[in-house]
Design an enzyme around this catalytic site. Structure first.
Site, PDB file in Angstrom:
ATOM      1  CE1 TYR A 156      -3.975  -2.902   5.819  1.00 16.75           C
ATOM      2  CE2 TYR A 156      -3.491  -0.652   5.148  1.00 16.75           C
ATOM      3  CZ  TYR A 156      -3.770  -1.965   4.820  1.00 16.75           C
ATOM      4  OH  TYR A 156      -3.825  -2.335   3.498  1.00 16.75           O
ATOM      5  CB  SER A 160      -0.901  -0.011   1.240  1.00 16.14           C
ATOM      6  OG  SER A 160      -1.529   1.232   1.437  1.00 16.14           O
TER       7      SER A 160
END
Length: 328
Positions: free
Chosen positions: A150, A137
Site C-alpha cells: 500500500y 495519504s
C-alpha cells in the site's frame, strides 16, 4: 449541472465524498465492484434530487474503467471532476505476502489510479477542462511497517501524478490534476483489508472521520491546488520525513507495528475484499467513531507549506544544536 465521478464510491471516503457532492448539487457517477452496494448508494444519492449513475467495474481493469467513464458521461453529461479513490490494503510483513497478493494491492491501489486518470484525460483533454483528484495519504511520503504494498502504491501515485502534471503543463492544458494527502481515517477498510495477524486492524492515531476527507476533496474541486495535506498528523509526517527520516524509521518500529492492531481477535468468518468484493451493504464509518475527529487543519504544498517546512527546519536545527552542546 456539474458532474463528478468517484471510484470506490460505495464505502468510506468514496461514499462520503459522493454524498457531499450530491448535497452540493452535483450529478454523481460512482464506480465499484459490488452490485448491491452500487444500487444502494445510487438510491441514497438520488434522494438529494440529483442524477446518479452507478457502474460496476474493477479499477484494475483499464478497459472496464474506460467503458464505465464513457457510460457515465453518456448518462450524466460531460465529467467535470474525477476522483480516484478505490484502494486495496493488506496488513502483513512483506516476507509473508505472496507475489499474487502484492500484485493485487498494487494493481488496485496504483494502477487503478493510472487507469482512472487515463479514462478521465481521454474525455477531458479534448474539451480542455476538468479536474482530476488523487486521494492520497501521508504514507505516500512516510511509509510504515506491515503496509509495504500500500505504501509503495501511494508513493507511486505521487510520482505518477507529478509526471502527468508536467506533461499537461507542457501542453498548456487547462485540465488540472491534484493530490489530497490524508491522515488515518475511520473507514470500513480495516474490517475488510486482508489481515495475516490474529488481531483486528485499526488506523494509526489520530483518526479522522471520512467526512473530513470528503470536505477536503470538495475544497480542491472548487479551487484546485497541487497538493493539499489534511490533518496535523499528515503535515508532521511529511515534514518529519524531509527533516528526520532516520528518527521516524525508529519511531515507526516502536509505534506503528502494534499501533495498527486492536486487542480484539478477528472473527472466524471474517471476509476480505482483496480478490472479491465484500457481500454486504457498504458503509461510511468504521469502528472508531468514538475517537475520530470531525475537523482537521489543512495546508497546501505551495507557499504555506514551504513556510511551515522552513520554520520547522530552523526549529529542528536549533534543537539538534542544543542537544549537541549538552553532550560536550
Amino acid at each position: 449541472m456539474a458532474v463528478i465521478v468517484i471510484t470506490g464510491g460505495t464505502a468510506g471516503v468514496g461514499k462520503a465524498t459522493a454524498l457531499h457532492f450530491a448535497k452540493a448539487g452535483y450529478d454523481v457517477g460512482i464506480i465499484a465492484r459490488d452490485e448491491q452496494s452500487l444500487r444502494s448508494t445510487e438510491e441514497e444519492l438520488r434522494r438529494f434530487g440529483i442524477n446518479a449513475c452507478a457502474v460496476q467495474a474493477d479499477v484494475a481493469d483499464s478497459k472496464a474503467v474506460t467503458d464505465a467513464a464513457n457510460e457515465i458521461e453518456y448518462r450524466l453529461g460531460a465529467i467535470d471532476v474525477w476522483v480516484n479513490n478505490a484502494m486495496g490494503g493488506m496488513l502483513a510483513p512483506f516476507r509473508t505476502m505472496s507475489p499474487e497478493e502484492f500484485r493485487r494491492v498494487t494493481e488496485v491501489t496504483y494502477l487503478g489510479y493510472v487507469n482512472g486518470t487515463r479514462a478521465a484525460l481521454e474525455l477531458m483533454t479534448p474539451r480542455d477542462r476538468g479536474t482530476i483528484i488523487q486521494v492520497g495519504s501521508a504514507l505516500a511520503y512516510r511509509s510504515i511497517p506491515l503496509q509495504s504494498a500500500y505504501c509503495g502504491a501511494k508513493a507511486a501515485i505521487r510520482g505518477f501524478t507529478d509526471a502527468v502534471r508536467t506533461e499537461l503543463m507542457h501542453e498548456n492544458s487547462r485540465v488540472q490534476i491534484a493530490m489530497v494527502q490524508m491522515p488515518g481515517l475511520n473507514t470500513p477498510q480495516f474490517e475488510w483489508a486482508r489481515n495475516k495477524f490474529a488481531w483486528a486492524m485499526r488506523p494509526v492515531p489520530p483518526v479522522f472521520q471520512p467526512e473530513v476527507a470528503a470536505s477536503a476533496i470538495f475544497k480542491v474541486a472548487q479551487k484546485p491546488v497541487r497538493e493539499l495535506w489534511v490533518g496535523s498528523s499528515t503535515v508532521q509526517s511529511i515534514v518529519g520525513q524531509f527533516l528526520f527520516p532516520g528518527f521516524l524509521d525508529r519511531l515507526m518500529v516502536k509505534k506503528a507495528w502494534e499501533g495498527q492492531m486492536t486487542d480484539t481477535l478477528n472473527a472466524d468468518d471474517r471476509q476480505d475484499y482483496l480478490d472479491q468484493p465484500v457481500n454486504d451493504l457498504h458503509k461510511i464509518h468504521g469502528h472508531f467513531t468514538d475517537e475520530a475527529k470531525t475537523r482537521a487543519t489543512s495546508v497546501t504544498s505551495g507557499m504555506p507549506g514551504k513556510v511551515l517546512i522552513g520554520s520547522l527546519a530552523v526549529t529542528g536545527a536549533i534543537v539538534v544544536r542544543l542537544l549537541l552542546s549538552r553532550r560536550r
